[in-house]
Each structure stands twice: as structure tokens, then as C-alpha cells.
Write a protein that holds these residues in place. Structure first.
Motif, short mmCIF file in Angstrom:
data_model
loop_
_atom_site.label_atom_id
_atom_site.label_comp_id
_atom_site.label_asym_id
_atom_site.label_seq_id
_atom_site.Cartn_x
_atom_site.Cartn_y
_atom_site.Cartn_z
N LEU A 93 8.55 -4.43 -7.60
CA LEU A 93 7.75 -3.75 -6.58
C LEU A 93 7.58 -4.64 -5.36
O LEU A 93 7.50 -5.85 -5.46
CB LEU A 93 6.37 -3.39 -7.14
CG LEU A 93 6.29 -2.28 -8.18
CD1 LEU A 93 4.84 -1.99 -8.52
CD2 LEU A 93 6.97 -1.01 -7.70
N LYS A 94 7.51 -4.01 -4.20
CA LYS A 94 7.28 -4.75 -2.96
C LYS A 94 5.82 -5.21 -2.93
O LYS A 94 4.91 -4.43 -3.14
CB LYS A 94 7.58 -3.87 -1.76
CG LYS A 94 7.39 -4.58 -0.42
CD LYS A 94 7.64 -3.63 0.74
CE LYS A 94 7.39 -4.33 2.07
NZ LYS A 94 7.57 -3.42 3.23
N MET A 95 5.62 -6.50 -2.65
CA MET A 95 4.28 -7.07 -2.55
C MET A 95 3.96 -7.38 -1.09
O MET A 95 4.87 -7.56 -0.26
CB MET A 95 4.17 -8.34 -3.40
CG MET A 95 4.62 -8.17 -4.84
SD MET A 95 3.63 -6.98 -5.78
CE MET A 95 2.15 -7.96 -6.08
N ALA A 96 2.68 -7.45 -0.77
CA ALA A 96 2.28 -7.66 0.62
C ALA A 96 0.90 -8.30 0.66
O ALA A 96 0.23 -8.45 -0.36
CB ALA A 96 2.27 -6.33 1.37
N ILE A 97 0.47 -8.68 1.88
CA ILE A 97 -0.91 -9.12 2.07
C ILE A 97 -1.82 -7.90 1.93
O ILE A 97 -1.51 -6.83 2.44
CB ILE A 97 -1.11 -9.76 3.46
CG1 ILE A 97 -0.25 -11.01 3.62
CG2 ILE A 97 -2.58 -10.12 3.69
CD1 ILE A 97 -0.38 -11.65 4.99
N ASN A 98 -2.92 -8.07 1.24
CA ASN A 98 -3.91 -7.00 1.15
C ASN A 98 -4.26 -6.53 2.57
O ASN A 98 -4.54 -7.34 3.45
CB ASN A 98 -5.15 -7.53 0.44
CG ASN A 98 -6.27 -6.53 0.39
OD1 ASN A 98 -6.09 -5.40 -0.04
ND2 ASN A 98 -7.44 -6.94 0.85
N ALA A 123 0.81 -1.22 0.00
CA ALA A 123 0.00 0.00 0.00
C ALA A 123 0.84 1.27 0.00
O ALA A 123 0.36 2.34 -0.39
CB ALA A 123 -0.94 0.00 1.21
N ASN A 124 2.10 1.18 0.42
CA ASN A 124 2.96 2.36 0.49
C ASN A 124 3.76 2.59 -0.80
O ASN A 124 4.54 3.54 -0.88
CB ASN A 124 3.94 2.23 1.66
CG ASN A 124 3.21 2.17 2.99
OD1 ASN A 124 2.35 2.98 3.27
ND2 ASN A 124 3.56 1.19 3.81
N VAL A 125 3.56 1.71 -1.78
CA VAL A 125 4.31 1.81 -3.04
C VAL A 125 3.47 2.51 -4.10
O VAL A 125 2.27 2.24 -4.24
CB VAL A 125 4.71 0.40 -3.53
CG1 VAL A 125 5.37 0.48 -4.91
CG2 VAL A 125 5.66 -0.26 -2.54
N LYS A 126 4.09 3.39 -4.85
CA LYS A 126 3.41 4.06 -5.94
C LYS A 126 3.49 3.18 -7.19
O LYS A 126 4.57 2.83 -7.64
CB LYS A 126 4.04 5.43 -6.23
CG LYS A 126 3.30 6.23 -7.29
CD LYS A 126 3.92 7.60 -7.49
CE LYS A 126 3.16 8.39 -8.54
NZ LYS A 126 3.75 9.75 -8.75
N VAL A 127 2.35 2.81 -7.73
CA VAL A 127 2.33 1.90 -8.86
C VAL A 127 2.50 2.65 -10.18
O VAL A 127 2.22 3.84 -10.28
CB VAL A 127 1.02 1.08 -8.91
CG1 VAL A 127 0.90 0.20 -7.68
CG2 VAL A 127 -0.20 1.99 -9.02
N ARG A 128 2.98 1.91 -11.18
CA ARG A 128 3.16 2.46 -12.51
C ARG A 128 2.40 1.60 -13.52
O ARG A 128 2.15 0.42 -13.27
CB ARG A 128 4.64 2.47 -12.89
CG ARG A 128 5.55 3.20 -11.91
CD ARG A 128 7.00 3.12 -12.36
NE ARG A 128 7.45 1.75 -12.50
CZ ARG A 128 7.94 1.01 -11.51
NH1 ARG A 128 8.03 1.53 -10.30
NH2 ARG A 128 8.34 -0.23 -11.71
N VAL A 129 2.07 2.18 -14.64
CA VAL A 129 1.38 1.47 -15.71
C VAL A 129 2.40 1.05 -16.76
O VAL A 129 3.34 1.78 -17.06
CB VAL A 129 0.29 2.35 -16.35
CG1 VAL A 129 -0.38 1.65 -17.52
CG2 VAL A 129 -0.75 2.73 -15.29
N ASN A 130 2.20 -0.16 -17.32
CA ASN A 130 3.08 -0.63 -18.38
C ASN A 130 3.09 0.33 -19.56
O ASN A 130 2.13 1.09 -19.78
CB ASN A 130 2.63 -2.02 -18.87
CG ASN A 130 2.96 -3.10 -17.87
OD1 ASN A 130 3.86 -2.94 -17.06
ND2 ASN A 130 2.24 -4.20 -17.92
N ALA A 131 4.17 0.28 -20.34
CA ALA A 131 4.30 1.17 -21.49
C ALA A 131 3.19 0.96 -22.51
O ALA A 131 2.77 1.89 -23.19
CB ALA A 131 5.66 0.97 -22.16
N ASP A 132 2.69 -0.29 -22.61
CA ASP A 132 1.63 -0.57 -23.59
C ASP A 132 0.23 -0.42 -23.00
O ASP A 132 -0.76 -0.79 -23.64
CB ASP A 132 1.81 -1.98 -24.17
CG ASP A 132 1.76 -3.07 -23.11
OD1 ASP A 132 1.61 -2.72 -21.91
OD2 ASP A 132 1.87 -4.26 -23.45
#
Length: 249
Positions: free
Chosen positions: A31-36, A13-22
Motif C-alpha cells: 500500500l502507498k504510505m504518506a504523511i498523515n 488517504a486515497n487508498v482503500k484499506v483491507r483487513v488481514n485474513a486473521d
């Protein structure tokens, strides 16, 4: 009493997500993953019920890629007893997930199923309700308080008008809200113990569930950038701008 707690692997939840180039999906590389977070609240509530002597076994389950076992191990470090991993690389819709969880419940026969009310990636808020319909079990969503009383459970849930209290017979399904509890941090000794707890890996086919494609993602785009605000010197200037520029009054 046995409790089943489904959990989901999401971007932290603390990570800013990005969208793929396509623009096909969210870029999760490195990216760091976690339990929802809502699932983590469900795990915490199950552990508290066990500490109170009400629950005897906590089973956590997840549906996702092999890497999702990391989140199961985290849940077991928090206090769950064993894990079930339905391994699949497909991105499944809530209905498909509910069908798989229903098949797991048919095998486990848990007296209580605790789920997060929604995941922070899809934000669908559908899986718990769909699972209740498929399993034919009573449900209480958005729980802010849970009390097990013999063969019944009393749930205080958050609604638009305030709070609502429901009393349901067990087995039952509850989806957890933010104010239910504050999850604990996993201690190092418990993290080490979690590595030795049983974790069963199964396939979608082994559950005898036939899944269908319910939705197609056409495009993923980041939200539009917000324009910078404007400072005003007086209430009169604010009213003038709202009236003549924003045209909202």
C-alpha cells in the motif's frame, strides 16, 4: 524560534484499506504510505512561519519503523530543516508517543510544537493534549489560524459553537485543523536537497522513556456493508416508509 513538528506515517488517504485474513490488523502490504494529512498541515504552517521570518529552524520528528524515514524526507522536502527518527516496530498508544515526544522536546527546547489534531488511522485526537500535560505547556487544539506576536501566540480554534480565540505564552503546543492552510507540493529540487539534510536515528531506550502496554487490539473488522437505498415517488410514500418500515417517526 525553533519549531518541532511531529509527523506520522499512515496509509495514503486515497487508498482503500483491507483487513488481514486473521482480522488481526490492517493489511498494509504494497500500500502507498504518506504523511498523515493533519501532520502535513502542521509542516506547512511551520514553513509559512519560517518564510515570514518568525521561525529560524523546523525540526520534524517521527516514531515508527525504518520506512518512516521516507515521510521525514518528504517533510524536509516541504521545508523542514532536519529530522529525528525514533525507530521502533511496535504499534504505540498515544500516551507512549506523547512520552517520547516529551523526551525529544526536553532535548530540543522548541518554542512551538505543531501537531496534526489526529491521525487518519487511529483517529484518537489525544497525542497533542497528552504531550501538553506531560510538558506542562499551554495548548490550543483544532487551530484554524495561528499568529505569533513576540513571546505569545494567538490561535483561532474551531469549536462546536463557532470560533474561539486564545492567546498563550510561548513555548506552546498547537494542534492543526483542516482549515488552517492548504499544504504545498514538494518540488523536485527540494526533494533532492532533502536527501542531504540531517536525519538523526535514535532508539526508545536512548530517550530514557519506560513504555507500558496501554491497550490490546482484540480484533479488526471492516465496516458493515450498507444496504442499497430505495427510490420513492412522493413525499407521502417517503413518510409511510419512514413510519412503517424504518419506524423512525
Amino acid at each position: 524560534m525553533k519549531v518541532l513538528v511531529p509527523v506520522k506515517r499512515v496509509v495514503d488517504a486515497n487508498v482503500k484499506v483491507r483487513v488481514n485474513a486473521d482480522n488481526s490488523n490492517v493489511d498494509t502490504a504494497n500500500l502507498k504510505m504518506a504523511i498523515n494529512p493533519f501532520c502535513e498541515i502542521a509542516v506547512e504552517e511551520a514553513v509559512r512561519l519560517k518564510e515570514a521570518g518568525i521561525v529560524t529552524e523546523i525540526v520534524v520528528a517521527t516514531i515508527g519503523p525504518k520506512a518512516a524515514q521516507e515521510q521525514l524526507r518528504t517533510a524536509m522536502a516541504l521545508g523542514a530543516d532536519r529530522g529525528i527518527h525514533v525507530e521502533t516496530d511496535e504499534a504505540l498508544a498515544p500516551l507512549s508517543i506523547a512520552k517520547l515526544l516529551n523526551a525529544i522536546q526536553a532535548q530540543e527546547q522548541a518554542q512551538l510544537i505543531l501537531l496534526g489534531k489526529q491521525s487518519i488511522d487511529g483517529d484518537n485526537n489525544q497525542t497533542g493534549q497528552m504531550l501538553a500535560a506531560l510538558a506542562g505547556m499551554p495548548q490550543a487544539t483544532f487551530a484554524s489560524e495561528v499568529k505569533v506576536e513576540g513571546d505569545t501566540v494567538v490561535v483561532t480554534r474551531e469549536i462546536d459553537g463557532g470560533l474561539q480565540t486564545l492567546k498563550m505564552p510561548l513555548p506552546a503546543i498547537i494542534t492543526t485543523d483542516l482549515r488552517l492552510n492548504e499544504p504545498r507540493y514538494a518540488k523536485l529540487p527540494n526533494i533532492m536537497k532533502a536527501k542531504r539534510k540531517p536525519l538523526e536515528t535514535i532508539t526508545v531506550d536512548s530517550l530514557g522513556v519506560e513504555l507500558k502496554q496501554h491497550q490490546n487490539v482484540l480484533k479488526v473488522t471492516p465496516p458493515a456493508q450498507r444496504k442499497a437505498g430505495v427510490m420513492v415517488a412522493s413525499v407521502e410514500e417517503l413518510v409511510e416508509k419512514l413510519k412503517n418500515e424504518a419506524k423512525v417517526i
